[in-house]
Design a protein around this motif. Structure first.
Motif: not given
Length: 166
Positions: A6, A31-35, A66
């Motif tokens: 993340e 598939k790393e969450q990026t905000v 995101d």
């Protein structure tokens, strides 16, 4: 440093450019969450910079980011500053949290000017406790002070609140 799960970024002036888009695409492919939390046009004090960012908005979303934009009206309504007075409703923090343990806090925006013309500084701290606190603040900002930007089924931009506020 490199994210494995993340990456959460706040940057008031965000112009990723082709290299930045490539980096965000690589995060999405892994598939790393990026905000990313940044200023909306209404919140920025640099409309020209926002124009540069707006060019990349769709690519950021397509790469899996995101994306959230601060709303001055939503920020003022939350009255989060309490005794410190009113706010213009602008984001000015330049931060990153990597995998909920490494924190970056500094003066560098994610734009070409900060990379090539300004003298910037920052600090990396390996602290799960500090990371937790910064993530908590970003999460509250997303809920109370920002709109989530996304693409609808036809690929058009939408700005959604995270609560009943319309």
């Amino acid at each position: 440093w490199s994210a494995e799960r993340e990456l959460v970024i706040t940057s008031p002036y965000l112009i990723p450019g082709p290299l930045g888009i490539t980096a965000f695409e690589a995060l999405g492919q892994r598939k790393e969450q990026t905000v990313v939390l940044t200023n909306s046009l209404a919140a920025t004090d640099e409309p020209l910079v926002h124009t540069g960012y707006a060019r990349y908005r769709t690519q950021l979303l397509e790469s899996g980011v995101d994306l959230y934009e601060i709303s001055p009206e939503r920020t003022r309504r939350t009255k989060r500053l309490g005794m410190f007075g009113s706010s213009y409703g602008r984001l000015h923090a330049k931060t990153a949290v990597v995998d909920a343990h490494t924190v970056f806090i500094g003066s560098m925006n994610l734009d070409p000017r900060s990379d090539t013309q300004n003298t910037e500084l920052g600090i990396f701290v390996d602290s799960p406790q500090l990371a937790r606190e910064l993530l908590r603040i970003v999460h509250i900002s997303k809920l109370q002070s920002a709109y989530r930007v996304r693409l609808d089924d036809q690929g058009r931009l939408q700005w959604l609140s995270m609560d009943e506020d319309k």
